[in-house]
Design a protein around this motif. Sequence first.
Motif, short mmCIF file in Angstrom:
data_model
loop_
_atom_site.label_atom_id
_atom_site.label_comp_id
_atom_site.label_asym_id
_atom_site.label_seq_id
_atom_site.Cartn_x
_atom_site.Cartn_y
_atom_site.Cartn_z
N SER A 55 14.31 5.92 -3.48
CA SER A 55 13.42 4.81 -3.84
C SER A 55 12.06 5.38 -4.19
N THR A 56 11.67 5.22 -5.45
CA THR A 56 10.37 5.77 -5.87
C THR A 56 9.23 5.07 -5.12
N GLY A 57 9.35 3.77 -4.91
CA GLY A 57 8.30 3.05 -4.16
C GLY A 57 8.13 3.65 -2.77
N LEU B 283 2.19 0.71 -13.12
CA LEU B 283 3.19 1.77 -13.00
C LEU B 283 2.52 3.13 -12.95
N VAL B 284 3.06 3.98 -12.10
CA VAL B 284 2.65 5.38 -12.05
C VAL B 284 3.12 6.01 -13.38
N PRO B 285 2.36 6.98 -13.92
CA PRO B 285 2.77 7.55 -15.22
C PRO B 285 4.22 8.07 -15.21
N LEU C 293 6.52 -14.35 1.74
CA LEU C 293 6.98 -14.21 3.11
C LEU C 293 6.83 -12.75 3.55
N ARG C 294 7.25 -11.83 2.67
CA ARG C 294 7.17 -10.40 3.00
C ARG C 294 5.72 -9.99 3.22
N ALA C 295 4.81 -10.57 2.43
CA ALA C 295 3.39 -10.24 2.55
C ALA C 295 2.91 -10.57 3.97
N GLY D 5 2.77 -7.04 5.48
CA GLY D 5 1.40 -6.69 5.12
C GLY D 5 1.30 -5.59 4.09
N ARG D 6 2.21 -5.56 3.11
CA ARG D 6 2.11 -4.53 2.08
C ARG D 6 0.91 -4.80 1.19
N SER D 7 0.13 -3.75 0.89
CA SER D 7 -1.15 -3.98 0.22
C SER D 7 -0.96 -4.46 -1.22
P1 ADP Z 1 8.42 -3.55 -5.99
O1 ADP Z 1 9.82 -3.51 -6.55
O2 ADP Z 1 8.21 -4.64 -5.00
O3 ADP Z 1 7.35 -3.51 -7.03
P2 ADP Z 1 8.60 -0.72 -5.30
O4 ADP Z 1 8.61 -0.20 -3.92
O5 ADP Z 1 9.82 -0.51 -6.12
O6 ADP Z 1 8.23 -2.25 -5.11
O7 ADP Z 1 7.36 -0.11 -6.12
C1 ADP Z 1 6.05 -0.19 -5.64
C2 ADP Z 1 5.09 0.42 -6.66
O8 ADP Z 1 5.37 1.83 -6.82
C3 ADP Z 1 5.16 -0.14 -8.08
O9 ADP Z 1 4.40 -1.32 -8.23
C4 ADP Z 1 4.58 1.04 -8.88
O10 ADP Z 1 3.17 1.11 -8.73
C5 ADP Z 1 5.15 2.24 -8.16
N1 ADP Z 1 6.45 2.65 -8.74
C6 ADP Z 1 7.66 2.58 -8.12
N2 ADP Z 1 8.64 3.04 -8.92
C7 ADP Z 1 8.05 3.39 -10.08
C8 ADP Z 1 8.53 3.90 -11.32
N3 ADP Z 1 9.83 4.15 -11.53
N4 ADP Z 1 7.62 4.16 -12.30
C9 ADP Z 1 6.33 3.92 -12.11
N5 ADP Z 1 5.79 3.42 -10.98
C10 ADP Z 1 6.64 3.15 -9.96
#
Ligand code: ADP
Length: 198
Positions: free
Chosen positions: A34-36, A62-64, A130-132, A136-138
């Motif tokens: 999971s990238t998040g 989005l992260v680059p 609800l999750r917020a 408490g995710r920022s």
């Molecule tokens: P959600 O699905 O609720 O947005 P995630 O945990 O998947 O939560 O992602 C949280 C944050 O992480 C995104 O809003 C983004 O900033 C960054 N992120 C996650 N995955 C990616 C990705 N594949 N590319 C760019 N940014 C990402």
Amino acid sequence: MTAPARLLIVGPQGSGKGTQGARIAETLGIPVVSTGDIFRANIKQGTDLGQQVTAILDAGDLVPDELTSEIVRDRLSQEDAAGGFLLDGYPRNTTQVGHLDAFLAEGGAALDAVILLEVPREESIARLRLRAVEQGRSDDTDEAIAHRLDIYENETAPIISLYEPRGIVDRIDGVGSLDEITARIMSALGARNLGQLV
Ligand code: ADP
């Protein structure tokens, strides 16, 4: 032993993909990538990467792509992912699909299935509110939630049309009890002979 399953779970924020992804991966004995979660762990630990991405995550941007793809590439080259993996949150746009295709192809591999969890927007928003409160995710403010859902609709949903012609997309109704939804996903994977004992 089960045959390797290379899976992607996609769905709007609040679709339950994190929860379902973890259940499916556990059942199949494969790691969740999971990238998040990777970004949040880095932020928590105060790493260089964490410092680079804090403001981006808080804004719901989005992260680059290059940076994100490099991180996933590294993670997928670790030994525990050799027998399959479940991607959650990546790829998130068509550029990232191209990156993933390229590095999987280097190992002669490709995704086996894309699980698309379908949930109406109003339901997603209600679940995220609800999750917020609970977690408490920022980035679960009303503003960041709306922005992330817009990015989902404009940039992430279109990746499905790249996967659909490959015949690997399973559309799953994401409304119902957790167990019902898990059962729907497992039955779709079973129909592809994924997750079967070999
Ligand atoms: P959600 O699905 O609720 O947005 P995630 O945990 O998947 O939560 O992602 C949280 C944050 O992480 C995104 O809003 C983004 O900033 C960054 N992120 C996650 N995955 C990616 C990705 N594949 N590319 C760019 N940014 C990402």
